[in-house]
Design an enzyme around this catalytic site. Structure first.
Site, PDB file in Angstrom:
ATOM      1  N   TYR A 199      -3.512  14.267  96.029  1.00  0.00           N
ATOM      2  CA  TYR A 199      -2.322  13.399  96.094  1.00  0.00           C
ATOM      3  C   TYR A 199      -2.453  12.268  95.078  1.00  0.00           C
ATOM      4  O   TYR A 199      -1.540  12.001  94.298  1.00  0.00           O
ATOM      5  CB  TYR A 199      -2.176  12.848  97.515  1.00  0.00           C
ATOM      6  CG  TYR A 199      -0.836  12.219  97.783  1.00  0.00           C
ATOM      7  CD1 TYR A 199       0.312  13.006  97.898  1.00  0.00           C
ATOM      8  CD2 TYR A 199      -0.701  10.839  97.926  1.00  0.00           C
ATOM      9  CE1 TYR A 199       1.547  12.425  98.145  1.00  0.00           C
ATOM     10  CE2 TYR A 199       0.528  10.258  98.179  1.00  0.00           C
ATOM     11  CZ  TYR A 199       1.654  11.056  98.292  1.00  0.00           C
ATOM     12  OH  TYR A 199       2.884  10.494  98.535  1.00  0.00           O
ATOM     13  N   SER A 257       4.412   7.114  93.978  1.00  0.00           N
ATOM     14  CA  SER A 257       3.763   6.588  95.190  1.00  0.00           C
ATOM     15  C   SER A 257       2.867   5.437  94.774  1.00  0.00           C
ATOM     16  O   SER A 257       2.432   5.359  93.612  1.00  0.00           O
ATOM     17  CB  SER A 257       2.908   7.676  95.827  1.00  0.00           C
ATOM     18  OG  SER A 257       2.098   7.134  96.844  1.00  0.00           O
TER      19      SER A 257
HETATM   20  P1  NAD Z   1       8.634  14.655 103.912  1.00  0.00           P
HETATM   21  O1  NAD Z   1       7.503  15.583 104.134  1.00  0.00           O
HETATM   22  O2  NAD Z   1       9.400  14.102 105.074  1.00  0.00           O
HETATM   23  O3  NAD Z   1       9.689  15.297 102.896  1.00  0.00           O
HETATM   24  C1  NAD Z   1       9.336  16.047 101.764  1.00  0.00           C
HETATM   25  C2  NAD Z   1      10.369  17.145 101.606  1.00  0.00           C
HETATM   26  O4  NAD Z   1      10.101  17.849 100.381  1.00  0.00           O
HETATM   27  C3  NAD Z   1      10.321  18.183 102.739  1.00  0.00           C
HETATM   28  O5  NAD Z   1      11.594  18.290 103.372  1.00  0.00           O
HETATM   29  C4  NAD Z   1       9.907  19.485 102.030  1.00  0.00           C
HETATM   30  O6  NAD Z   1      10.502  20.642 102.599  1.00  0.00           O
HETATM   31  C5  NAD Z   1      10.405  19.222 100.613  1.00  0.00           C
HETATM   32  N1  NAD Z   1       9.734  20.062  99.611  1.00  0.00           N
HETATM   33  C6  NAD Z   1       8.398  20.277  99.464  1.00  0.00           C
HETATM   34  N2  NAD Z   1       8.166  21.114  98.448  1.00  0.00           N
HETATM   35  C7  NAD Z   1       9.378  21.445  97.916  1.00  0.00           C
HETATM   36  C8  NAD Z   1       9.800  22.261  96.836  1.00  0.00           C
HETATM   37  N3  NAD Z   1       8.919  22.945  96.101  1.00  0.00           N
HETATM   38  N4  NAD Z   1      11.120  22.366  96.580  1.00  0.00           N
HETATM   39  C9  NAD Z   1      12.022  21.701  97.337  1.00  0.00           C
HETATM   40  N5  NAD Z   1      11.691  20.898  98.382  1.00  0.00           N
HETATM   41  C10 NAD Z   1      10.379  20.777  98.660  1.00  0.00           C
HETATM   42  O7  NAD Z   1       8.013  13.468 103.041  1.00  0.00           O
HETATM   43  P2  NAD Z   1       8.553  12.043 102.598  1.00  0.00           P
HETATM   44  O8  NAD Z   1       7.631  11.048 103.174  1.00  0.00           O
HETATM   45  O9  NAD Z   1      10.034  11.919 102.796  1.00  0.00           O
HETATM   46  O10 NAD Z   1       8.206  12.127 101.031  1.00  0.00           O
HETATM   47  C11 NAD Z   1       9.165  12.162  99.985  1.00  0.00           C
HETATM   48  C12 NAD Z   1       8.488  11.713  98.705  1.00  0.00           C
HETATM   49  O11 NAD Z   1       7.994  10.375  98.858  1.00  0.00           O
HETATM   50  C13 NAD Z   1       7.257  12.562  98.316  1.00  0.00           C
HETATM   51  O12 NAD Z   1       7.226  12.758  96.922  1.00  0.00           O
HETATM   52  C14 NAD Z   1       6.090  11.692  98.767  1.00  0.00           C
HETATM   53  O13 NAD Z   1       4.926  11.975  98.061  1.00  0.00           O
HETATM   54  C15 NAD Z   1       6.637  10.310  98.469  1.00  0.00           C
HETATM   55  N6  NAD Z   1       5.974   9.230  99.186  1.00  0.00           N
HETATM   56  C16 NAD Z   1       5.927   9.187 100.553  1.00  0.00           C
HETATM   57  C17 NAD Z   1       5.284   8.128 101.195  1.00  0.00           C
HETATM   58  C18 NAD Z   1       5.201   8.023 102.684  1.00  0.00           C
HETATM   59  O14 NAD Z   1       4.469   7.146 103.179  1.00  0.00           O
HETATM   60  N7  NAD Z   1       5.914   8.824 103.447  1.00  0.00           N
HETATM   61  C19 NAD Z   1       4.686   7.117 100.430  1.00  0.00           C
HETATM   62  C20 NAD Z   1       4.757   7.206  99.041  1.00  0.00           C
HETATM   63  C21 NAD Z   1       5.411   8.247  98.428  1.00  0.00           C
END
Ligand code: NAD
Length: 257
Positions: free
Chosen positions: A161, A148
């Protein structure tokens, strides 16, 4: 200089957190480019809903595994679903839990487990095979770490985070520095605001610190599409670059740090 890279077309790929916004986008882009993809997620219902459309479009190149992929045992089960040895792993599952100094030990433990130890468990399971494959003349394996911008810059609001994303990025850097010249191709992608459930939960949270954290992300620029994250990360993989910064503001802010 990029050496022999894992080709996405025909690769056996795994994506964790694949029911979520960014994970589902990775799965789709990989499938469109000809990979076989195992989609893993803790949330079985959301996973089945995500996979329905993909299965209709891409048939048996889509496989599913519902469970916790943050432990060694979970990773072993997940990898066993693939039709052959896994050569491209997207460590994407992540959580955004715990705000300010009020974040509990439980918030810290969950964030550490899912955002960091899950990556370690995957690398432990995959890297020895990739080293063997590479020493026998093959391309080895590719590890895509979904870190991130919070791993590069300080994100207001959530210390859990920010700290765990710094750790995920540190682990990916260590992996690249240690095994990068032995066929382990590591790419870390550092998105800023991506329009997904995670961003929306933060923006609408009752917790003032959560809204603060999300405001610090969104105020840096318009949120981008999840698909862009996957495309930029795979482009960096193909070019042999370690860091992928899909949000135009991240590069600028990092230089000002
Ligand atoms: P999201 O919440 O839509 O998806 C995350 C998914 O991970 C969920 O479906 C959840 O069920 C799954 N998950 C959580 N714990 C788990 C585990 N122990 N085993 C298996 N699955 C698990 O979030 P997103 O925005 O799609 O995020 C995906 C990645 O991108 C994350 O690592 C997040 O930190 C990173 N990220 C997101 C953003 C943003 O702005 N959305 C920005 C930077 C980084």
């Amino acid at each position: 200089m990029a050496g022999q890279r894992v080709e996405v077309a025909g690769a056996n790929a795994v994506v964790t957190g694949a029911a979520g916004g960014i994970g589902a986008a990775f799965a789709r882009v990989l499938l469109e480019r000809g990979a076989h993809v195992v989609l893993g997620d803790l949330d079985a219902d959301r996973l089945a809903a995500t996979a329905e459309g993909l299965r209709a479009e891409f048939g048996d190149r889509v496989r599913l595994w519902a469970g916790d992929s943050s432990t060694d045992a979970g990773v072993a089960e997940l990898l066993a679903v693939a039709p052959g040895p896994v050569d491209l792993f997207v460590a994407n599952a992540g959580v955004f839990r715990g705000f300010g100094l009020e974040a509990t030990d439980q918030d810290w433990a969950l964030s550490w487990q899912v955002n960091v130890l899950a990556h370690v468990a995957a690398a432990r399971a995959l890297v020895p095979g990739w080293l063997d494959a590479s020493s026998s003349g093959g391309p080895g394996g590719a590890f895509v770490s979904v870190a991130s911008a919070a791993g590069l810059l300080t994100q207001l609001g959530s210390p859990t985070y920010s700290a765990t994303k710094h750790a995920a990025l540190g682990f990916a850097e260590w992996l690249a520095a240690t095994y990068g010249d032995q066929g382990v191709q590591v790419t870390a992608v550092c998105p800023m605001g991506v329009r997904t459930a995670m961003l929306e939960e933060g923006e609408t949270s009752e917790q003032p610190d959560a809204r603060l954290g999300m405001r610090s992300v969104v105020s840096a620029g318009e949120p981008i599409d999840a698909r862009e994250v996957a495309e930029v990360a795979l482009e960096a993989h193909e070019a042999g670059r370690f860091l992928a910064l899909p949000h135009p503001e991240v590069d600028r802010m990092q230089q000002q740090k």
